[in-house]
Motif scaffolding. Structure first.
Motif: not given
Lengths: 274, 331
Positions: A120, A123-125, A127-128
């Motif tokens: 997760i 994924l978040l990084i 996405f950023a």
């Protein structure tokens, strides 16, 4: 012929493995674009001598696509594990040498990074950073240093308890001198072994994240993308795009894992005796 | 007695504070990362609407999302709403995030609980076998299998199982958590389990090796001890020794490790759910990221952190029970 001793055998094996990895990497870089170009006449071919792994729905040769993908994986793996190993060494030493408060803060940060499932967080990084190769790299690099940093911290704490460190402190050597001359040399083998053990994890994560659709754009060859494309055609009976690229990935990861193990035997003979 | 209660209370408060601080930090970092993203959430929301939007409506939406406010203000707004129970509305599913998380977590929980129990039992049993037959062929073979499995990516294992058992043999359905075209209320528990089986097996195959290797190590230590030597001299068999001396020494540490592995479990379930199109949190988070559904992405991130924290806290408490030395230190 004289029988080779164990150390020499391990050394030769390690060199062969490293050479094999280098060949895969270079082959991926040097494959011309035509080899993976679409060829609709030859689409959906099962494996044959001409196309070792078969071809996908656009007629691209899966063998060369896999090799190209592996080369990307290796690049990401090397870069990400180098970055996280360096971070881990710095953080680990800081935690062990610094004051109690520094140690507590670092432990808190490690707890923080370990507190979010890595998939997760990556994924978040990713996405950023807009889902590119960079996002993937930063994501993997910033999640993999934690356990290695803990290892380094423990090692440094243990080394600091050694008598020769106490002696040189009594002789009036400064902390930085001790760090440079007594602690860092001991960490060199640890560093390389840790680095190469991070490597397979980084590659597996790279494949998983691109499988989920983050990371490289879909027209790029990457193992994760090939496998995620293969899912669409799985129920139609196309098994080869799922099986062979995955097997190759597993083989490469195993190879790197063994390589790390052998390297540990060479650099740190005590642990290998256990 | 009263002292023990007070001590326990103090430990709980300290642990609680730590968890709150960690969750707060996770929320700040996640929010900062989402803010840094080049994707414009309002644009994505409008794209999902599928109709053109007048500039006034767009301005109203921007006002509602607070895009033009400074990030700190937006964060404070978000977190206060969150604490009040309003997790925002998902742009992808057009429903409140809290509802989606609640519904999908039930699915994920079933999957993860099955995999957790299965991998725990399997790993513990195989670890015991490895420890008892150390350096003999069962140990060697099992160790090879453990190392091999740790080099296999979760999603590929899922793909291969899907190919063999669902596509070729047809024993299991290809995906989803219930048969297609059947009303939610009509789905029987067997159908659910049938759909759950393959993802759960995938997930547990991925995670049993660490527990097996850990148990092997612990059991080896026990087997090398003098009381086991004495037991052996008295004529106790291997499995009797395991039952009388081994289990009580290795069971709790294994359980602790299993609780501490919630992060890997959750991470693995993201992949397993995507392979099997299982409607859980993992497939939702991947879809949320791909479709730039910011509220859902943030919500699930925070929720997963909470999940892992709970697991770690249980593991910590178990450590205290297992190892009196740690209990002494924490006083």
């Amino acid at each position: 012929m004289k029988k080779l001793n164990r150390r020499t055998r391990v050394l030769i094996l390690t060199l062969v493995m490293a050479a094999l990895l280098a060949v895969v990497y270079l082959a991926g870089l040097l494959v011309p674009e035509e080899a993976v170009a679409s060829d609709f006449l030859n689409a959906k071919q099962p494996p044959s001598w001409e196309h070792l792994f078969g071809t996908d729905t656009l007629g691209r040769d899966l063998f060369w696509r896999t090799i190209k993908g592996l080369s990307v994986s290796l690049t990401v793996g090397i870069a990400a594990s180098c970055i996280s190993a360096v971070v881990a060494v710095f953080v680990g030493i800081a935690a062990a040498v610094g004051s109690k408060r520094v140690d507590a803060v670092i432990n808190w940060i490690i707890d923080l990074v370990m507190g979010v499932p890595h998939t997760i967080l990556v994924l978040l990084i990713s996405f950023a950073l807009g889902r590119g190769l960079i996002g993937l790299l930063v994501g993997i690099a910033s999640t993999h240093w934690c356990s290695f940093a803990r290892l380094i911290r423990g090692e440094v704490l243990q080394l600091r308890g050694q008598q020769y460190v106490a002696v040189s402190r009594r002789l009036g050597k400064s902390s930085s001198w001790i760090l440079l001359h007594h602690l860092l040399p001991h960490l060199v083998p640890q560093f390389f072994v840790g680095l190469i053990l991070l490597f397979p994890h980084a590659i597996l994560h790279e494949a998983s994240i691109s499988f989920l659709g983050y990371g490289l754009p879909p027209e790029q060859p990457a193992i994760g993308i090939i496998l995620s494309e293969s899912m669409t055609w799985l129920s139609a009976g196309m098994w080869w795009p799922a099986v062979f690229p995955g097997l190759t990935l597993v083989a490469i990861v195993l190879l790197i894992d063994r390589l790390g193990d052998n390297l540990r035997k060479i650099l740190d003979p005590y642990s290998a005796q256990e | 007695m009263k002292q023990t209660a007070m001590r326990l209370g103090r430990i709980f408060i300290r642990k609680g504070l730590r968890i709150v601080s960690l969750l707060l930090a996770v929320s700040i970092i996640a929010f900062a990362l989402v803010c840094a993203s080049p994707v414009d959430p309002v644009q994505q929301y409008i794209l999902k609407l599928g109709t053109t939007v007048s500039p006034e409506r767009r301005a109203a939406l921007e006002e509602y999302w607070g895009v033009n406010d400074p990030p700190v203000e937006r964060y404070v707004n978000w977190i206060t709403n969150l604490l009040k129970g309003d997790w925002g509305e998902s742009a992808l599913y057009r429903r409140p995030v809290a509802d989606i998380i609640g519904e999908r977590f039930a699915n994920s929980l079933a999957l993860m609980a099955c995999a957790w129990v299965l991998s725990g039992l399997l790993g513990f049993f195989l670890g015991c076998v490895m420890g008892l037959y150390r350096d003999r062929w069962p140990d060697k073979i099992l160790q090879k299998i453990c190392y091999l499995l740790s080099s296999v990516p979760t999603f590929w294992l899922g793909l291969v199982l899907l190919l063999i058992f669902a596509v070729t043999l047809g024993w299991f359905p290809v995906g989803f958590s219930s048969p297609i075209g059947v009303l939610e209320a009509d789905v029987t528990i067997w159908q659910r389990l049938h759909h759950l089986a393959l993802p759960a097996i995938t997930l547990s195959l991925m995670s049993f090796s660490s527990i097996a290797l850990h148990t092997r190590q612990k059991l080896t230590d026990v087997m090398n001890s003098e009381y086991v030597l004495f037991a052996r001299a008295r004529g106790e068999g291997r499995w009797t020794i395991l039952r009388r001396h081994g289990l009580r020494n290795i069971l709790l540490p294994a359980l602790t490790l299993q609780f501490a592995s919630f992060a890997e479990l959750f991470g693995g379930s993201v992949l397993a759910e995507n392979v099997f199109s299982y409607p859980g949190l993992g497939s939702a988070v991947a879809a949320a990221g791909l479709n730039s559904d910011v509220p859902l992405l943030l919500g699930i991130t925070l929720f997963s952190a909470l999940f892992v924290c709970v697991g770690n806290m249980i593991a910590d408490l178990l450590y205290g029970i297992v190892d009196p030395q740690i209990r002494e230190v924490s006083q």
